[in-house]
Design a protein around this motif. Structure first.
Motif, PDB file in Angstrom:
ATOM      1  N   LYS A   1      12.490  -0.421  -3.882  1.00 30.94           N
ATOM      2  CA  LYS A   1      11.835  -0.538  -5.182  1.00 30.94           C
ATOM      3  C   LYS A   1      12.615   0.280  -6.200  1.00 30.94           C
ATOM      4  CE  LYS A   1       7.512  -1.319  -5.791  1.00 30.94           C
ATOM      5  NZ  LYS A   1       6.035  -1.244  -5.943  1.00 30.94           N
ATOM      6  N   ILE A   2      13.146  -0.390  -7.197  1.00 28.30           N
ATOM      7  CA  ILE A   2      13.889   0.297  -8.252  1.00 28.30           C
ATOM      8  C   ILE A   2      12.883   1.015  -9.145  1.00 28.30           C
ATOM      9  CG2 ILE A   2      15.456   0.000 -10.216  1.00 28.30           C
ATOM     10  CD1 ILE A   2      16.438  -2.591  -8.862  1.00 28.30           C
ATOM     11  N   ASP A   3      13.050   2.314  -9.286  1.00 28.24           N
ATOM     12  CA  ASP A   3      12.083   3.111 -10.032  1.00 28.24           C
ATOM     13  C   ASP A   3      12.030   2.688 -11.501  1.00 28.24           C
ATOM     14  OD1 ASP A   3      10.242   5.494  -9.726  1.00 28.24           O
ATOM     15  OD2 ASP A   3      11.374   6.032 -11.527  1.00 28.24           O
ATOM     16  N   ARG A   4      10.820   2.827 -12.027  1.00 27.18           N
ATOM     17  CA  ARG A   4      10.551   2.492 -13.434  1.00 27.18           C
ATOM     18  C   ARG A   4      11.509   3.201 -14.391  1.00 27.18           C
ATOM     19  NH1 ARG A   4       6.088   4.758 -16.361  1.00 27.18           N
ATOM     20  NH2 ARG A   4       5.198   5.499 -14.410  1.00 27.18           N
ATOM     21  N   ALA A   5      11.921   4.405 -14.056  1.00 30.22           N
ATOM     22  CA  ALA A   5      12.824   5.173 -14.926  1.00 30.22           C
ATOM     23  C   ALA A   5      14.112   4.391 -15.195  1.00 30.22           C
ATOM     24  CB  ALA A   5      13.154   6.510 -14.277  1.00 30.22           C
ATOM     25  N   PHE A   6      14.604   3.681 -14.193  1.00 31.48           N
ATOM     26  CA  PHE A   6      15.877   2.962 -14.345  1.00 31.48           C
ATOM     27  C   PHE A   6      15.693   1.639 -15.085  1.00 31.48           C
ATOM     28  CE2 PHE A   6      16.313   5.377 -10.262  1.00 31.48           C
ATOM     29  CZ  PHE A   6      16.969   6.447 -10.860  1.00 31.48           C
TER      30      PHE A   6
ATOM     31  N   GLU B   1       4.502   1.153   1.261  1.00 29.76           N
ATOM     32  CA  GLU B   1       5.455   1.713   0.304  1.00 29.76           C
ATOM     33  C   GLU B   1       5.585   3.208   0.572  1.00 29.76           C
ATOM     34  OE1 GLU B   1       4.815   0.773  -3.764  1.00 29.76           O
ATOM     35  OE2 GLU B   1       4.716  -1.383  -3.399  1.00 29.76           O
ATOM     36  N   ILE B   2       6.796   3.599   0.891  1.00 32.04           N
ATOM     37  CA  ILE B   2       7.038   4.987   1.263  1.00 32.04           C
ATOM     38  C   ILE B   2       8.074   5.563   0.319  1.00 32.04           C
ATOM     39  CG2 ILE B   2       7.908   6.421   3.134  1.00 32.04           C
ATOM     40  CD1 ILE B   2       6.923   4.018   4.949  1.00 32.04           C
ATOM     41  N   THR B   3       7.785   6.727  -0.258  1.00 38.81           N
ATOM     42  CA  THR B   3       8.741   7.270  -1.230  1.00 38.81           C
ATOM     43  C   THR B   3       9.975   7.801  -0.526  1.00 38.81           C
ATOM     44  OG1 THR B   3       7.610   9.366  -1.216  1.00 38.81           O
ATOM     45  CG2 THR B   3       7.064   7.871  -3.002  1.00 38.81           C
ATOM     46  N   GLU B   4      11.028   7.842  -1.308  1.00 38.97           N
ATOM     47  CA  GLU B   4      12.323   8.205  -0.758  1.00 38.97           C
ATOM     48  C   GLU B   4      12.293   9.585  -0.099  1.00 38.97           C
ATOM     49  OE1 GLU B   4      15.284   8.018  -3.731  1.00 38.97           O
ATOM     50  OE2 GLU B   4      16.927   8.069  -2.291  1.00 38.97           O
ATOM     51  N   SER B   5      11.491  10.491  -0.645  1.00 36.28           N
ATOM     52  CA  SER B   5      11.453  11.843  -0.083  1.00 36.28           C
ATOM     53  C   SER B   5      10.955  11.841   1.360  1.00 36.28           C
ATOM     54  CB  SER B   5      10.554  12.736  -0.924  1.00 36.28           C
ATOM     55  OG  SER B   5       9.268  12.183  -1.007  1.00 36.28           O
TER      56      SER B   5
ATOM     57  N   VAL C   1       0.850  -1.191   0.000  1.00 35.83           N
ATOM     58  CA  VAL C   1       0.000   0.000   0.000  1.00 35.83           C
ATOM     59  C   VAL C   1       0.887   1.243   0.000  1.00 35.83           C
ATOM     60  CG1 VAL C   1      -1.734   1.307   1.299  1.00 35.83           C
ATOM     61  CG2 VAL C   1      -1.869  -1.192   1.219  1.00 35.83           C
ATOM     62  N   ASN C   2       0.614   2.154  -0.922  1.00 31.23           N
ATOM     63  CA  ASN C   2       1.381   3.404  -0.976  1.00 31.23           C
ATOM     64  C   ASN C   2       0.938   4.351   0.128  1.00 31.23           C
ATOM     65  OD1 ASN C   2       3.017   3.264  -3.612  1.00 31.23           O
ATOM     66  ND2 ASN C   2       0.978   2.600  -4.216  1.00 31.23           N
TER      67      ASN C   2
END
Ligand code: C2E
Ligand code: MG
Ligand code: MG
Ligand code: MG
Length: 286
Positions: free
Chosen positions: A201-206, A150-154, A117-118
């Motif tokens: 979680k490796i971001d989709r961009a990478f 799920e917690i964002t890096e920021s 869960v985000n």
């Protein structure tokens, strides 16, 4: 001349701001109504083990379908919900709903290990956030170790002490924690080393970058870093078999992405899971 020009651009600036503020207020009203009228729902995206193909989890993703049938992406309305504070009640609803779906899957004998869960930074900063999570678990009957936040890096950088304290409590409870979009923010490495988190979680961009001249370099760096820190790795945005193979070969454990499945509504979960398990058991690999 300069003065006139400045005044001109100032006028345009304020007018655009005015439109933006009105537009935001209008959207906000619609969002409140949508929440009240059950126009918000969750979609679930499978997460699988890149070596065994085993289904290991789902990520719950918020969706908003307007009365006109228009889909508004979460990246457009979550900042709005954060700004207005609606994210507190909305986020609690997301938690409860995702936990409930997981219990339903368990009762059908179809549940994977975890439900992701985000969680927004605004939620995480709430003094009673731990209670909200406990309540969602208790009300739905889901055991803590089946939930992953799920917690964002920021978030990890904003209010370090509070964050560490909450994370330790979640660790004690058995709730898992993943750092989302890892590599897009600015975590300090010494800090990351101390945090009791389970997964990066490796971001989709990478993952996208694998197809460019850059190649998988960043994904590889993150994987190596994660392993050194004793963390599990999951990649998001796996769209091709090539992505899957490259990530698996570098030692990334898990993945999610359109190659495996797009986020789906709850009603489609059981069929999808049965189908995936059948294909996996009979040895058909994608
Ligand atoms: P996220 O948590 O990083 O979620 C991954 C996003 O990537 C999702 O977008 C997902 O649909 C998309 N995705 C997954 N696999 C692929 C793929 O193979 N290709 C492509 N192109 N995209 C893929 P979505 O659902 O639009 O969500 C966007 C962001 O909104 C999420 O990013 C998350 O930060 C936020 N979000 C979604 N639901 C919630 C929620 O309930 N609460 C909070 N606070 N944030 C949420
Ligand atoms: Mg996420
Ligand atoms: Mg992500
Ligand atoms: Mg992302």
């Amino acid at each position: 001349r300069t003065k006139g020009h400045q005044r001109g651009s100032h006028t345009i600036f304020t007018r655009e701001m005015g439109i933006e503020i009105r537009e935001r207020a209008r959207l906000m009203q619609h969002l409140h109504k949508a929440f009240d009228a059950d126009r918000l729902f969750l979609a679930y995206q499978p997460q699988v083990d890149l070596n065994s193909h085993r289904l290991i989890g789902f990520e719950a993703l918020l969706r908003w379908r307007t009365d006109e049938g228009l889909m508004i992406p979460p990246n457009d309305f979550i900042p709005l919900a954060e700004h207005s504070g609606l994210i507190i009640s909305l986020g609690a609803w997301v938690l409860r709903t995702a936990c409930h779906t997981m219990v339903q899957l368990q009762q059908a004998g179809l549940a994977p290990e975890r439900m992701g869960v985000n969680v927004s930074v605004i939620q995480f900063r709430q003094p009673d956030f731990i209670k909200i999570v406990e309540t969602a678990l208790r009300d739905t009957g889901l055991q803590a170790h089946h939930l992953e936040l799920e917690i964002t890096e920021s978030v990890t950088m904003a209010g370090a002490e509070l964050f560490e304290e909450s994370l330790s409590k979640f660790k004690q409870m058995g709730v898992q924690v993943a750092i989302d979009d890892f590599g897009t923010g600015f975590s300090s490495l010494s800090y990351l080393d101390k945090l009791p988190v389970d997964r990066l979680k490796i971001d989709r961009a990478f993952v996208n970058q694998i197809d460019t001249p850059e190649g998988p370099r960043i994904a590889e760096l993150i994987t190596q870093l994660g392993k050194k820190l004793g963390l599990l790795l999951i990649a998001e945005g796996i769209e091709t078999e090539h992505h899957w193979q490259v990530l698996r070969d570098m030692g990334c454990h898990e993945g999610q992405g359109f190659l495996i499945a797009k986020p789906m509504i709850e009603a489609d979960l059981a069929d999808w899971i049965r189908n995936w398990n059948k294909q996996h058991i009979s040895g058909i690999n994608i």
